[in-house]
Design a protein around this motif. Structure first.
Motif, PDB file in Angstrom:
ATOM      1  N   PRO A 571       0.815  -1.220   0.000  1.00  0.00           N
ATOM      2  CA  PRO A 571       0.000   0.000   0.000  1.00  0.00           C
ATOM      3  C   PRO A 571       0.847   1.267   0.000  1.00  0.00           C
ATOM      4  CG  PRO A 571       0.168  -0.852   2.235  1.00  0.00           C
ATOM      5  CD  PRO A 571       0.969  -1.770   1.371  1.00  0.00           C
ATOM      6  N   SER A 572       0.599   2.127  -0.944  1.00  0.00           N
ATOM      7  CA  SER A 572       1.323   3.407  -1.025  1.00  0.00           C
ATOM      8  C   SER A 572       0.521   4.352  -1.898  1.00  0.00           C
ATOM      9  CB  SER A 572       2.717   3.200  -1.616  1.00  0.00           C
ATOM     10  OG  SER A 572       3.349   4.432  -1.866  1.00  0.00           O
ATOM     11  N   ARG A 573       0.049   5.455  -1.322  1.00  0.00           N
ATOM     12  CA  ARG A 573      -0.742   6.423  -2.077  1.00  0.00           C
ATOM     13  C   ARG A 573       0.120   7.252  -3.013  1.00  0.00           C
ATOM     14  NH1 ARG A 573      -3.394  10.130   2.101  1.00  0.00           N
ATOM     15  NH2 ARG A 573      -4.720  10.827   0.395  1.00  0.00           N
ATOM     16  N   GLY A 574       1.358   7.517  -2.592  1.00  0.00           N
ATOM     17  CA  GLY A 574       2.182   8.397  -3.410  1.00  0.00           C
ATOM     18  C   GLY A 574       3.619   8.454  -2.940  1.00  0.00           C
ATOM     19  N   PHE A 575       4.266   9.558  -3.276  1.00  0.00           N
ATOM     20  CA  PHE A 575       5.684   9.764  -2.972  1.00  0.00           C
ATOM     21  C   PHE A 575       5.761  10.614  -1.707  1.00  0.00           C
ATOM     22  CE2 PHE A 575      10.155  10.583  -3.930  1.00  0.00           C
ATOM     23  CZ  PHE A 575      10.513   9.422  -4.585  1.00  0.00           C
ATOM     24  N   TYR A 576       6.565  10.134  -0.745  1.00  0.00           N
ATOM     25  CA  TYR A 576       6.485  10.655   0.613  1.00  0.00           C
ATOM     26  C   TYR A 576       7.731  11.445   1.008  1.00  0.00           C
ATOM     27  CZ  TYR A 576       4.586  10.459   5.399  1.00  0.00           C
ATOM     28  OH  TYR A 576       4.041  10.772   6.619  1.00  0.00           O
ATOM     29  N   SER A 577       8.317  12.154   0.064  1.00  0.00           N
ATOM     30  CA  SER A 577       9.587  12.842   0.331  1.00  0.00           C
ATOM     31  C   SER A 577       9.410  14.330   0.607  1.00  0.00           C
ATOM     32  CB  SER A 577      10.534  12.673  -0.854  1.00  0.00           C
ATOM     33  OG  SER A 577      10.030  13.356  -1.995  1.00  0.00           O
ATOM     34  N   GLY A 578       8.182  14.785   0.847  1.00  0.00           N
ATOM     35  CA  GLY A 578       7.931  16.210   0.996  1.00  0.00           C
ATOM     36  C   GLY A 578       8.381  16.789   2.324  1.00  0.00           C
ATOM     37  N   LEU A 579       8.595  18.103   2.329  1.00  0.00           N
ATOM     38  CA  LEU A 579       8.798  18.834   3.584  1.00  0.00           C
ATOM     39  C   LEU A 579       7.484  18.904   4.356  1.00  0.00           C
ATOM     40  CD1 LEU A 579      10.840  21.880   2.197  1.00  0.00           C
ATOM     41  CD2 LEU A 579      11.740  19.754   3.174  1.00  0.00           C
ATOM     42  N   VAL A 580       6.382  18.795   3.601  1.00  0.00           N
ATOM     43  CA  VAL A 580       5.029  18.921   4.133  1.00  0.00           C
ATOM     44  C   VAL A 580       4.239  17.711   3.657  1.00  0.00           C
ATOM     45  CG1 VAL A 580       2.943  20.349   4.065  1.00  0.00           C
ATOM     46  CG2 VAL A 580       5.187  21.442   4.096  1.00  0.00           C
ATOM     47  N   ASP A 581       3.352  17.181   4.517  1.00  0.00           N
ATOM     48  CA  ASP A 581       2.592  15.996   4.110  1.00  0.00           C
ATOM     49  C   ASP A 581       1.327  16.379   3.350  1.00  0.00           C
ATOM     50  OD1 ASP A 581       0.539  16.601   5.946  1.00  0.00           O
ATOM     51  OD2 ASP A 581       1.219  15.145   7.436  1.00  0.00           O
ATOM     52  N   PHE A 582       0.548  15.364   2.963  1.00  0.00           N
ATOM     53  CA  PHE A 582      -0.678  15.593   2.193  1.00  0.00           C
ATOM     54  C   PHE A 582      -1.619  16.591   2.874  1.00  0.00           C
ATOM     55  CE2 PHE A 582       0.106  11.023   0.889  1.00  0.00           C
ATOM     56  CZ  PHE A 582       0.427  11.284  -0.432  1.00  0.00           C
ATOM     57  N   SER A 583      -1.615  16.591   4.202  1.00  0.00           N
ATOM     58  CA  SER A 583      -2.570  17.414   4.949  1.00  0.00           C
ATOM     59  C   SER A 583      -2.050  18.812   5.244  1.00  0.00           C
ATOM     60  CB  SER A 583      -2.925  16.727   6.273  1.00  0.00           C
ATOM     61  OG  SER A 583      -1.834  16.741   7.162  1.00  0.00           O
ATOM     62  N   GLY A 584      -0.834  19.117   4.803  1.00  0.00           N
ATOM     63  CA  GLY A 584      -0.281  20.442   5.047  1.00  0.00           C
ATOM     64  C   GLY A 584       0.524  20.554   6.323  1.00  0.00           C
ATOM     65  N   GLU A 585       0.740  19.441   7.037  1.00  0.00           N
ATOM     66  CA  GLU A 585       1.541  19.444   8.258  1.00  0.00           C
ATOM     67  C   GLU A 585       3.028  19.404   7.911  1.00  0.00           C
ATOM     68  OE1 GLU A 585       0.282  18.906  12.025  1.00  0.00           O
ATOM     69  OE2 GLU A 585      -0.787  20.353  10.754  1.00  0.00           O
ATOM     70  N   ILE A 586       3.815  20.205   8.605  1.00  0.00           N
ATOM     71  CA  ILE A 586       5.263  20.188   8.388  1.00  0.00           C
ATOM     72  C   ILE A 586       5.832  18.901   8.979  1.00  0.00           C
ATOM     73  CG2 ILE A 586       7.446  21.356   8.840  1.00  0.00           C
ATOM     74  CD1 ILE A 586       5.924  23.970   9.065  1.00  0.00           C
ATOM     75  N   ASN A 756      -1.512  10.079   5.824  1.00  0.00           N
ATOM     76  CA  ASN A 756      -0.939   8.737   5.941  1.00  0.00           C
ATOM     77  C   ASN A 756      -0.775   8.130   4.557  1.00  0.00           C
ATOM     78  OD1 ASN A 756      -0.216   6.128   6.549  1.00  0.00           O
ATOM     79  ND2 ASN A 756      -1.823   5.806   8.067  1.00  0.00           N
ATOM     80  N   ASN A 757       0.443   7.935   4.134  1.00  0.00           N
ATOM     81  CA  ASN A 757       0.714   7.456   2.781  1.00  0.00           C
ATOM     82  C   ASN A 757       0.314   6.000   2.578  1.00  0.00           C
ATOM     83  OD1 ASN A 757       1.825   7.834   0.117  1.00  0.00           O
ATOM     84  ND2 ASN A 757       3.511   6.507   0.745  1.00  0.00           N
ATOM     85  N   SER A 758       0.229   5.219   3.633  1.00  0.00           N
ATOM     86  CA  SER A 758      -0.063   3.794   3.474  1.00  0.00           C
ATOM     87  C   SER A 758      -1.515   3.439   3.782  1.00  0.00           C
ATOM     88  CB  SER A 758       0.863   2.963   4.376  1.00  0.00           C
ATOM     89  OG  SER A 758       0.676   3.297   5.731  1.00  0.00           O
ATOM     90  N   ASP A 759      -2.349   4.419   4.087  1.00  0.00           N
ATOM     91  CA  ASP A 759      -3.759   4.184   4.340  1.00  0.00           C
ATOM     92  C   ASP A 759      -4.515   4.246   3.017  1.00  0.00           C
ATOM     93  OD1 ASP A 759      -6.427   4.181   5.057  1.00  0.00           O
ATOM     94  OD2 ASP A 759      -6.182   5.571   6.728  1.00  0.00           O
ATOM     95  N   MET A 760      -4.957   3.098   2.530  1.00  0.00           N
ATOM     96  CA  MET A 760      -5.573   3.017   1.203  1.00  0.00           C
ATOM     97  C   MET A 760      -7.102   3.000   1.269  1.00  0.00           C
ATOM     98  SD  MET A 760      -2.685   3.044  -0.280  1.00  0.00           S
ATOM     99  CE  MET A 760      -2.866   2.678  -2.021  1.00  0.00           C
ATOM    100  N   THR A 761      -7.670   3.491   2.372  1.00  0.00           N
ATOM    101  CA  THR A 761      -9.122   3.567   2.482  1.00  0.00           C
ATOM    102  C   THR A 761      -9.635   4.826   1.788  1.00  0.00           C
ATOM    103  OG1 THR A 761      -8.907   4.642   4.644  1.00  0.00           O
ATOM    104  CG2 THR A 761      -9.137   2.251   4.626  1.00  0.00           C
ATOM    105  N   ASP A 762     -10.959   4.999   1.804  1.00  0.00           N
ATOM    106  CA  ASP A 762     -11.594   6.107   1.099  1.00  0.00           C
ATOM    107  C   ASP A 762     -11.451   7.396   1.912  1.00  0.00           C
ATOM    108  OD1 ASP A 762     -13.142   7.835  -0.347  1.00  0.00           O
ATOM    109  OD2 ASP A 762     -15.014   6.704  -0.139  1.00  0.00           O
TER     110      ASP A 762
END
Length: 807
Positions: A571-586, A756-762
């Protein structure tokens, strides 16, 4: 300021988006109440077709992100599907508009779209990132209902190395215009500086779609942000029947306020066209004054001040929102990056939405504007995990030959008025060795710089890398047809190979992707080449290669924000190398970067159990929950000269100087309950920063970070941060409680994003687990004014509610 002036300024600011989108006519947004179906129904183009059973949606709309994630789908696009979809919308064109032209303007449709009105095809546009407009006048029924239909073909769903989204994912506009009007994107205002005087060079392209010759007067007025006219000019122009013409002029302003990163001062250029003394068209273009200087030895200067670009690469998705573009969401994201110390953005690897550039203008962020990731041949697209298995080869290459120059010209014309844009990138890693181009240099030996064969060695049956130079020259010419005020560039992946071709020399400035090793040697070998890092790792060595070399003007980290697609194995939604996550958290690496880039005093600590004594991490989370007595490594990211560590007010980590080699101070201490705090000190031992983490207890309640939220009724999106805390109000980083969101009032939940990059739920429903004790709710207005109550609850936790005011 008088009430009258205030009203004028408010009108200009509120309508600037509509004025500047297409630069002519009366533009009206038509985002609401489209009908949609995820099927291919050819008859849907006809006005008589009944779509009563279709879904009602508002655009921006990305259908892919709302579909089911599946390990059977391609990892490159985030295990989400594509498909073919149709959109339809009924609009009334008033009888009073008879004699006016009618246009439809789409900011972006992914992809391979065809637009119809009343059953007639207006045209096709395969590129999903390019904005386009169609003249619908010939097929419009004035005084009647008209049907717009849009077919979107994303059946080649694995056509990108990252998540693209599917559908009408940006704004749509209906434009009424006089047959004699300013051309689409027809106003170009490019500034120069002469000491303290700002000079605005203006071009206005005009079109006469009548059978008569016309004499026009064009007035250009420069307004400051108070709405005061500070400079103006008049020009006359004659246009023959069914033809076009252009005027060029200049405005000068003494002691102009300059646009820069700290004070992004902006002006508005109001262009008005008169025929026989009557106004027939007007547009407002946001502009200002600044200068760019590039030098092969000194790097880059903004307004004559040499500086380093501290940049990040950004894809265009927003996590749970997919590719749907909401300005409020991106404003928050960009402000977060700027807080970290970011001052430049690379639009990897495609044009962004118009509002994105407007935000960068307003916030003071430089933009490297990129057009393509692929040219005449497809790149590898990973299907079962990044760099895993057998790749696919769908892509955009099949329409490159027909559309490359046209798309690039439209890209430049649309974005050339943005002060933030400092360069045009014509491609990214199109020169990646053996993907697909090859060259004998890859066999190594001699003066190649390679001691042995690299990238699999020279493949004589592969496309010849020498083609790169010829294509680059074509694309540069397309850019320079409409803008010579900025340099062209590209992100070179195979620098050693490309150096054997005409590719780098065709560019104004050369971007090196992950090739810090050639910064010195190429500077000596090509002394007139301006070099920078166009894509770079997060490690400190890559930054020191910029900081310690005057001729390298900056770097662009991969990446600024986590993005969907280019996923690892399920399970992997995307690329997880950001300074900030999907939700905008640093993320921790964001704080590490802040310690390198921010001018404001800062300090941060995170913890981990080291793998070995040399394990120094930039990914230490702010967690203080371990077994009593367990040896824990505390990593400190700071820009202070030195730091010490305290536990419950007592020094447990001796004062240490900043480590120039690693950028990280650390201590190994046994775990003990309480408050762990780092103290940053300057060179004179004066405290300048503090950061604390505290051991938390069991989850007890939900809390929100902000109350009394106000958003705009037309386009507003509220972003509500929800956290899990213990009975003392301390964040519980280890919690993964399930949260449910309900809404009372005129608003809609777009989705919950925990990062969460590995949470593949809706993520698009109203129930989701927190990640690191946090979740973000995106809530959009329904277009009505009023009050919205938002409720969050979780089993066994105290619930929380907050209120949104929609104005």
């Amino acid at each position: 300021m008088s009430i009258k002036k205030l009203i004028v300024v408010t009108f200009i600011l509120a309508n600037l988006s509509a004025f500047s989108q297409i630069s002519f006519g009366d533009a009206q947004k038509i985002n609401d109440n489209w009908k949609f179906i995820l099927q291919d129904i050819p008859e849907a183009k006809n006005a008589s077709y009944q779509n009563t059973d279709w879904q009602t949606v508002n655009v921006p709309h990305d259908w892919s992100v709302k579909e089911q994630l599946s390990p059977t789908l391609a990892s490159c696009t985030g295990f989400l599907p594509g498909g073919i979809g149709w959109y339809r919308k009924a609009i009334n064109i008033p009888e009073s508009k008879q004699g006016e032209k009618v246009y439809l303007y789409f900011e972006g449709v992914y992809n391979r779209s065809e637009v119809f009105i009343n059953g007639h095809s207006l045209g096709k546009r395969p590129n999903g990132y390019i904005s386009f407009a169609y003249d619908a006048t010939s097929f419009v029924k004035y005084g009647e209902e008209n049907t717009i239909a849009v077919r979107v073909d994303h059946s080649k769903s694995a056509d990108s190395r990252w998540y693209t989204g599917s559908g009408i994912y940006r704004n749509v506009w209906l434009v009424y215009a006089n047959p004699i009007h300013i051309a689409q994107w027809g106003v170009f205002a490019h500034p120069e500086l002469n000491k303290t005087t700002g000079i605005l060079n203006i071009e206005v392209a005009l079109e006469n779609e009548t059978a008569s010759k016309v004499n026009l007067k064009v007035k250009n007025e420069l307004l400051d942000l108070n709405g005061k006219v500070v400079s103006k000019t008049y020009n006359r122009v004659v246009i023959t029947p069914n033809n076009s013409n252009k005027i060029t002029t200049k405005l000068q302003l003494k002691n102009a306020k300059l646009w820069d990163l700290e004070n992004p001062n902006l002006y508005n250029l109001r262009t008005t066209v008169f025929k026989n003394g009557v106004q027939i068209d007007q547009t407002i273009t946001q502009t200002g004054f600044r200068s760019f200087t590039f030098d092969p030895d000194k790097g880059f200067a903004l307004n004559g001040k040499w500086m380093k670009m501290k940049g990040v690469c950004l894809h265009h998705d927003s996590g749970v929102l997919g590719s749907a573009m909401y300005k409020d969401v991106w404003e928050k994201r960009l402000k977060t990056l700027k807080k970290i110390g970011v001052n430049a953005i690379r639009t990897s690897h495609n044009p962004q939405a118009p509002d994105f550039y407007k935000l960068c203008d307003e916030l003071g962020l430089l933009v490297l504007n990129e057009a393509y990731d692929e040219w005449e041949f497809p790149k590898r697209k990973w299907l079962v995990g990044w760099n895993k298995g057998t790749p696919g080869f769908e892509g955009s290459y099949d329409y490159f030959e027909d559309w490359a120059e046209k798309d690039l010209e439209d890209f430049v014309r649309r974005d050339r008025n943005h002060l933030s844009v400092f360069a045009w990138s014509i491609g990214n890693e199109v020169d990646y060795p053996n993907d697909p181009y090859s060259h004998p240099v890859l066999d190594g030996g001699g003066d190649t710089g390679f001691s042995q064969a690299t990238y699999g060695g020279y493949q004589k049956d592969a496309p010849d890398a020498m083609r790169l130079g010829a294509i680059a020259k074509r694309l540069v010419a397309a850019v320079e047809k409409y803008d010579t005020s900025r340099p062209t560039t590209a992100g070179l992946a195979g620098v050693a190979m490309s150096n054997k071709t005409a590719y780098p020399s065709a560019l104004g400035i050369a971007g090196y992707n992950y090739t810090e090793s050639k910064y010195h040697s190429d500077h000596k070998k090509y002394p007139n080449r301006v070099i920078y890092g166009s894509e770079n790792r997060h490690d400190i060595d890559a930054w020191l290669a910029v900081k310690n070399n005057e001729h390298i003007f900056g770097q662009f980290l991969w990446t600024g924000i986590d993005y969907l697609g280019e996923s690892g194995k399920w399970p992997s939604r995307g690329f997880y190398s950001g300074l900030v996550d999907f939700s905008g958290e640093i993320k921790p690496k964001g704080y590490f970067r802040q310690s390198l880039w921010s001018a404001e005093p800062m300090i941060y600590i995170g913890t981990y159990i080291p793998k070995n004594k040399n394990h120094i991490s930039m990914d230490a989370w702010p967690l203080w929950n371990y077994e009593e007595g367990k040896m824990i490594r505390v990593a400190c990211y700071t820009n202070a000269a030195k730091a010490r560590l305290e536990l419950n007010g007592k020094i447990v980590g001796e004062e240490k100087k900043y480590d120039e080699e690693t950028g990280i101070i650390y201590w190994d201490i046994p775990f003990e309950k309480g408050k762990l705090e780092a103290v940053g000190l300057n060179a004179n031992n004066k405290e300048e920063s503090r950061y604390a983490i505290i051991q938390s207890q069991q989850p007890y309640a939900l809390v929100v970070d902000q109350n009394n939220i106000t958003i705009d009724s037309e386009n507003g999106v509220a972003q509500i941060n929800v956290r899990v805390v213990d009975k003392d109000g301390l964040p519980v980083m280890l919690s993964d409680n399930e949260v449910k969101c309900t809404i009372e009032g005129p608003a809609t939940l777009l989705g919950l994003e925990a990062g969460n990059n590995s949470d593949m739920t809706d993520y698009t429903d109203n129930v989701q687990r927190v990640f690191h004790g946090h979740i973000l709710a995106h809530i959009k207005t329904n277009g009505e004014k009023g009050t919205v109550k938002v409720n969050f609850k979780s089993p066994w936790l105290q619930p929380v509610s907050t209120t949104i005011t929609i104005e």
